[in-house]
Design a protein around this motif. Structure first.
Motif, PDB file in Angstrom:
ATOM      1  N   VAL A 145       0.767  -1.521   0.344  1.00  0.00           N
ATOM      2  CA  VAL A 145       0.238  -0.293  -0.080  1.00  0.00           C
ATOM      3  C   VAL A 145       0.638   1.085  -0.098  1.00  0.00           C
ATOM      4  N   GLN A 148       1.884   1.750  -2.861  1.00  0.00           N
ATOM      5  CA  GLN A 148       1.659   2.216  -4.453  1.00  0.00           C
ATOM      6  C   GLN A 148       1.883   3.993  -4.243  1.00  0.00           C
ATOM      7  N   PHE A 167      -7.904   0.716  -4.236  1.00  0.00           N
ATOM      8  CA  PHE A 167      -7.813  -0.715  -3.261  1.00  0.00           C
ATOM      9  C   PHE A 167      -8.672  -0.829  -3.328  1.00  0.00           C
ATOM     10  N   SER A 260      -7.125  -1.867 -10.424  1.00  0.00           N
ATOM     11  CA  SER A 260      -6.983  -1.551  -9.193  1.00  0.00           C
ATOM     12  C   SER A 260      -5.036  -2.718  -9.119  1.00  0.00           C
ATOM     13  N   THR A 262      -4.879  -3.198  -6.375  1.00  0.00           N
ATOM     14  CA  THR A 262      -4.258  -3.673  -4.607  1.00  0.00           C
ATOM     15  C   THR A 262      -5.650  -4.755  -3.899  1.00  0.00           C
TER      16      THR A 262
END
Length: 461
Positions: A145, A148, A167, A260, A262
């Protein structure tokens, strides 16, 4: 591995039930009465309720795990997997991390394999999904995360930026709601240190096939939890599921499509598939079928408990529900492990064994710093809490439930320091490939291209 002429109690699995059952057996056992052997692919136990906080950086990952050899110094701890069990010969086949598999005889057997992520054949899930069952996944999610955010802050490509800041979390139970709450909290804090990333640029999506989230705390608190997450900018889509996520292109059944990097999968668990190879009686969902004494049906030398066991809920059955079963949570696992350990000793000595019976004490969940929900059951009364007080209840309960005083103290120290020091927002993604930089420096250099003689070009012209 050592050999012994004493009876062997083989504990298959070193998770919460395996660790506590082995400790209980060793505590109750007379000196030299038996040998306790614990087999697990990992040399440590992970306290899974703390994985969301580890993913958010609120707790050091090292403090969420308990080393088996340190906690069980009087037991044999073998790092490997039990692949098959021959009940007629009372022999288990152990596949170590390296080397050939070997047979290990036993006299008494404890099945504590736990559960694995419950998945479905969704295109792209295996390649793109991130689970939340182990500390490695929690660390990986945190690094991912933050990475990103690094990407989004450094690029001018709007498509890359949008994809990095989206996310998606699938599953609205404890694991899903707590993880998205903690990670959103961390990302909100981290955004303060980025020039080109704000919380408004991020998109958090929570998907669940049910019509509510946090069913464990009841409909009212579940509704409050959903509304609280939505007030923080989390998009919650209920009564829907994910159809595909090939190459990060997420398609939901309700028609929503997003790109995405994630995709976090927390849509429940299922018993460890290895149970199917052990020749044990299994329930309709793959759990080991046990009696109220935690003894496997039809045997007098095998016990099972925790996430991989179908344990009758005696309190629910006495209340009139003949099909009541204990839910797979830490509250039951801890208490089952203690009764199981006592029953193994009683069974070994030929004494009567105790029934497992435990009334639900409630449930607690954290949704980020100072945010949570809690339902406390006191007799026939249910106390429902939300917000900061519920968050204190969540931390207090799980902090005390954490095995060993060593880990309890470290966990509470982490929380205390966090009151005075800011949260770390450093991505250590390179930890997943620590040798890559050294390899680039040490690999043989390519042979230089042969130089052309001076004047060759002129002669050719």
């Amino acid at each position: 591995m050592s050999t012994t002429e004493r009876p062997r109690i083989l504990v298959v699995g070193g998770g919460y039930v395996g660790l506590y059952a082995a400790r209980r057996i060793l505590k109750k056992m007379r000196y030299g009465e038996a040998t306790v052997t614990v087999v697990d692919p990992r040399s440590y136990m992970t306290y899974q309720p703390f994985l969301p906080e580890a993913a958010a950086g609120s707790i050091s990952p090292r403090h969420v795990v308990v080393p088996l050899r340190r906690v069980l110094p009087k037991a044999e701890v073998l790092t490997g997997r039990v692949t098959t069990i021959d009940q007629d010969r009372k022999v288990a086949t152990v596949a170590p991390l390296v080397g050939e598999a070997y047979e290990l005889p036993f006299d008494y057997l404890v099945i504590a394999l736990g559960a694995v992520s419950r998945t479905f054949p969704i295109p792209g899930l295996a390649e793109q999904g991130i689970g939340m069952k182990g500390i490695e996944e929690a660390i990986g999610l945190r690094n991912h995360v933050l990475e990103q955010l690094d990407k989004a802050d450094s690029t001018t490509d709007e498509d890359v930026r949008r994809r990095a800041l989206t996310f998606v979390f699938v599953g609205g139970g404890f694991a899903g709601a707590e993880t998205i709450g903690e990670v959103e909290d961390m990302a909100r804090d981290a955004a303060k240190y980025y020039t080109n990333v704000k919380r408004e640029d991020m998109r958090f999506i929570l998907v669940d096939a049910a019509d509510k989230i946090l069913p464990e705390v009841g409909p009212k608190l579940g509704t409050w939890g959903r509304e609280h997450l939505e007030s923080r900018g989390v998009e919650v889509f209920l009564s829907t599921s994910m159809d595909s996520c090939v190459d990060g292109h997420v398609v939901l059944k309700n028609g929503l499509e997003v790109d995405s990097n994630t995709i976090v999968w927390t849509a429940g668990v299922k018993p460890n598939p290895a149970l199917a190879r052990f020749g044990l009686p299994l329930g309709p969902r793959g759990h080991v079928d046990t009696t109220e004494k935690l003894q496997v049906q039809g045997t007098d030398y095998i016990w099972a408990a925790g996430d991989n066991a179908q344990v009758p809920d005696m309190v629910g059955r006495k209340a009139g529900n003949p099909n009541a079963w204990c839910p797979p949570n830490a509250q039951h696992a801890l208490r089952q492990a203690r009764v199981l350990g006592d029953n193994v000793i009683s069974g070994m000595r030929g004494f009567p064994q105790a029934d497992y019976s435990h009334a639900n004490k409630g449930a607690v969940a954290g949704l980020g710093l100072h945010k949570g929900v809690a339902m406390i059951v006191m007799g026939k009364m249910k106390i429902k809490l939300k917000g900061r007080l519920a968050w204190y209840m969540h931390r207090g309960y799980h902090g005390l439930a954490m095995p060993t005083w060593n880990r309890k103290i470290r966990i509470f120290a982490d929380w205390t320091l966090a009151m005075f020091l800011k949260r770390e927002v450093v991505s250590l993604g390179a930890m997943e490939t620590p040798r890559e930089e050294f390899y680039e420096a040490a690999k043989p250099a390519p042979a230089p291209a042969a130089a052309k003689p001076v004047g060759e070009k002129a002669k050719a012209s």
